[in-house]
Design a protein around this motif. Structure first.
Motif, short mmCIF file in Angstrom:
data_model
loop_
_atom_site.label_atom_id
_atom_site.label_comp_id
_atom_site.label_asym_id
_atom_site.label_seq_id
_atom_site.Cartn_x
_atom_site.Cartn_y
_atom_site.Cartn_z
N ASP A 3 8.76 -5.27 8.74
CA ASP A 3 10.36 -6.20 7.06
C ASP A 3 11.26 -5.20 7.54
OD1 ASP A 3 12.05 -7.36 6.02
OD2 ASP A 3 10.79 -8.28 4.88
N LEU A 4 11.68 -4.27 7.93
CA LEU A 4 12.44 -3.65 7.86
C LEU A 4 13.30 -3.63 6.39
CD1 LEU A 4 12.54 -1.58 11.03
CD2 LEU A 4 10.78 -0.86 9.33
N LYS A 5 13.65 -4.61 6.37
CA LYS A 5 14.92 -4.44 5.55
C LYS A 5 13.79 -4.46 4.26
CE LYS A 5 18.93 -7.65 3.92
NZ LYS A 5 18.79 -8.61 4.50
N THR A 6 13.14 -4.92 3.98
CA THR A 6 12.49 -5.20 2.80
C THR A 6 11.99 -3.86 2.36
OG1 THR A 6 12.43 -7.62 3.12
CG2 THR A 6 11.02 -6.38 0.87
N PHE A 7 11.67 -3.01 3.26
CA PHE A 7 10.65 -1.67 2.83
C PHE A 7 12.10 -1.12 2.68
CE2 PHE A 7 8.68 1.60 5.85
CZ PHE A 7 7.91 2.37 4.75
N ASP B 196 -6.72 6.08 -3.46
CA ASP B 196 -7.34 5.13 -3.16
C ASP B 196 -6.67 4.56 -1.65
OD1 ASP B 196 -8.46 4.83 -5.03
OD2 ASP B 196 -7.44 3.40 -6.53
N ASP B 197 -7.38 3.94 -0.75
CA ASP B 197 -7.32 3.03 0.15
C ASP B 197 -6.67 1.83 -0.02
OD1 ASP B 197 -9.62 0.95 -0.28
OD2 ASP B 197 -10.80 2.12 1.42
N GLU B 198 -6.06 0.95 0.90
CA GLU B 198 -5.23 -0.49 0.80
C GLU B 198 -5.71 -1.41 -0.26
OE1 GLU B 198 -2.09 -2.67 3.29
OE2 GLU B 198 -2.60 -1.34 3.80
N LEU C 205 3.84 6.36 4.23
CA LEU C 205 5.14 6.16 3.16
C LEU C 205 4.87 4.84 2.74
CD1 LEU C 205 7.70 8.12 1.59
CD2 LEU C 205 9.06 6.52 3.54
N ALA C 206 4.62 3.80 3.31
CA ALA C 206 4.44 2.24 3.05
C ALA C 206 2.99 2.23 2.25
CB ALA C 206 4.20 2.05 4.08
N LEU C 207 2.40 3.59 2.75
CA LEU C 207 0.69 3.08 1.54
C LEU C 207 1.19 3.64 0.30
CD1 LEU C 207 -2.08 2.23 1.13
CD2 LEU C 207 -2.72 4.83 2.42
N THR D 208 1.02 -2.86 3.99
CA THR D 208 1.63 -1.45 4.82
C THR D 208 1.68 -2.72 6.15
OG1 THR D 208 -0.36 -1.32 5.51
CG2 THR D 208 0.60 -0.12 3.78
N LYS D 209 1.48 -3.51 6.98
CA LYS D 209 1.27 -4.35 7.67
C LYS D 209 3.24 -4.94 7.81
CE LYS D 209 -0.19 -6.42 12.16
NZ LYS D 209 0.75 -7.65 12.07
#
Length: 420
Positions: free
Chosen positions: A308-312, A181-183, A166-168, A302-303
């Motif tokens: 940073d789960l708040k911003t995520f 695409d990759d990151e 999901l982050a990617l 993504t790392k």
């Protein structure tokens, strides 16, 4: 070599409109796939950005625009706003021919509205196209349908999309050219895309020269405030620091230019009838047309996102807004947010043209589901349902694996399960 075409939700909307009206204008940001979708439905095309013959198409538009309209129909006119005279030419030709499905226009910027251009009402239908939702990019398995939820059907599903995936997906965005695409590659492509926005497009949109560094500061401030109700004056202070070098008027002008490029797309406030005298806030929430813009401006691989789960969480909400805008449009619906004077809020309210409505919260973690569900039930009790009707459903959108219905009736649905 062109990538294989991935079916878009807009395909069926475009096809339906071509069967009943003379021309369809597909609007949306650059790079979202407007031209490729239009090509799938057109029999001939003229591209206003084609450099052939020293941009002969643009020159011809000034001398004899009707010649550009000749060809098999539906005829695609790509980036029509570069020659605004084509609008009235298309409208006139639609009247003359009298048949539906004559033209498809695409535009990645709103041209200055100068008279005597006609609105196009009854001749040209507008279709908004955004970057791809997760179901369009094949990252949602589509086991839960938004239409089914509105129709009162049960919803269960299991998402194949991990939190890391999901982050990617948020970093890469819903841009067709980056799917798969990759990151590293996606980050490089977004850098090029945003560089063009900051250095060229924002000045080209209306011929007003704008400072790329100021644009960059603005985009960064809006990124830091994504999914919030931050005011323009707060954004101005954030950009200016202690020296006050940027005025609020300038910031408003730059934001309007970004809106005309379909880059900024705030979520407006929902103002329903409520049971008490509660004051409903009317300020919009800050959003881009795609959350990948904020990811790029804040330099969040993504790392870093996963740390940073708040911003995520704010980025996840913005992605859910993007997806639900795409899905709701298919149902003749719009997306809003709700917040009142007591602090009660809902991240997303979907309202259909027939009056039905639903509310949703976007929450990354399972620990937030309980509070989110209580919040939605409180909203249901606050809204005057005699005037607004009962909500069709209440939903918590998550990054989790399983979709189900809670005993209190609130649905918990992974973003990786949803479709139109």
């Amino acid at each position: 070599m062109k990538r294989p075409y991935l079916k878009r939700i807009a395909d069926s909307q475009l096809e339906e409109r071509l069967q009943r009206i003379g021309a369809v204008l597909i609007e949306g940001p650059k790079w979202c796939g407007k031209t490729r979708t239009a090509e799938e439905h057109s029999a001939s095309a003229v591209k206003m950005q084609d450099p052939a013959g020293d941009y002969s198409n643009l020159k011809l538009a000034d001398t004899d625009p009707k010649l550009l309209l000749e060809g098999e129909v539906p005829r695609l006119i790509d980036e029509w706003q570069l020659a605004p005279v084509l609008w009235d030419a298309v409208r006139y030709e639609v009247d003359e021919r009298g048949d539906p499905g004559q033209f498809i226009l695409t535009g990645s910027a709103k041209p200055p509205k100068k008279p005597p251009r006609h609105s196009g009402a009854g001749r040209i239908s507008r279709l908004m196209m955004r970057p791809m939702a997760l179901f369009e990019s094949l990252e949602s398995n589509g086991s839960v349908s938004l239409k089914d939820l509105f129709d009162g059907k049960e919803a269960r599903g299991r998402s194949d999309l991990t939190v890391k995936g999901l982050a990617l997906a948020i970093l890469r965005g819903g841009w067709p050219a980056t799917i798969g695409d990759d990151e590293t590659k996606a980050t490089g492509n977004m850098k090029d895309f945003m560089s063009a926005i900051m250095n060229e497009d924002i000045s080209d949109v209306d011929g007003v020269k704008r400072n790329p560094e100021t644009v960059k500061k603005l985009l960064l401030s809006l990124s830091r405030n994504i999914s919030t109700m931050t005011t323009t004056s707060t954004v101005t202070r954030d950009m200016s620091g202690d020296d006050g070098t940027v005025s609020e008027k300038t910031v408003s002008d730059y934001i309007n230019a970004l809106r005309r490029l379909y880059i900024v797309e705030d979520v407006q406030a929902w103002n329903p009838a409520v049971r008490s005298g509660t004051a409903v806030r009317t300020a919009p929430k800050r959003h881009f047309v795609d959350p990948s813009i904020a990811v790029h401006m804040m330099r969040m691989p993504t790392k870093k996102m996963l740390e940073d789960l708040k911003t995520f969480g704010f980025l996840f909400e913005s992605m859910c807004v993007r997806d639900l805008r795409v899905y709701a449009q298919m149902l003749d619906g719009e997306v809003f947010h709700y917040r009142d004077g007591y602090g009660l809020e809902a991240d997303i309210v979907i309202r259909l043209d027939d009056g039905r409505w639903a509310a949703a919260e976007a929450k990354l973690g399972s620990k937030e589901i309980e509070d989110a569900a209580k919040n939605l039930l409180k909203l249901k009790d606050t809204v005057d349902t005699e005037k607004m009707g009962e909500p069709s459903f209440l939903m918590v959108l998550t990054a989790g694996e399983y979709g189900y219905r809670r005993p209190d009736g609130v649905f918990v649905i992974p973003a990786g399960c949803l479709k139109d």
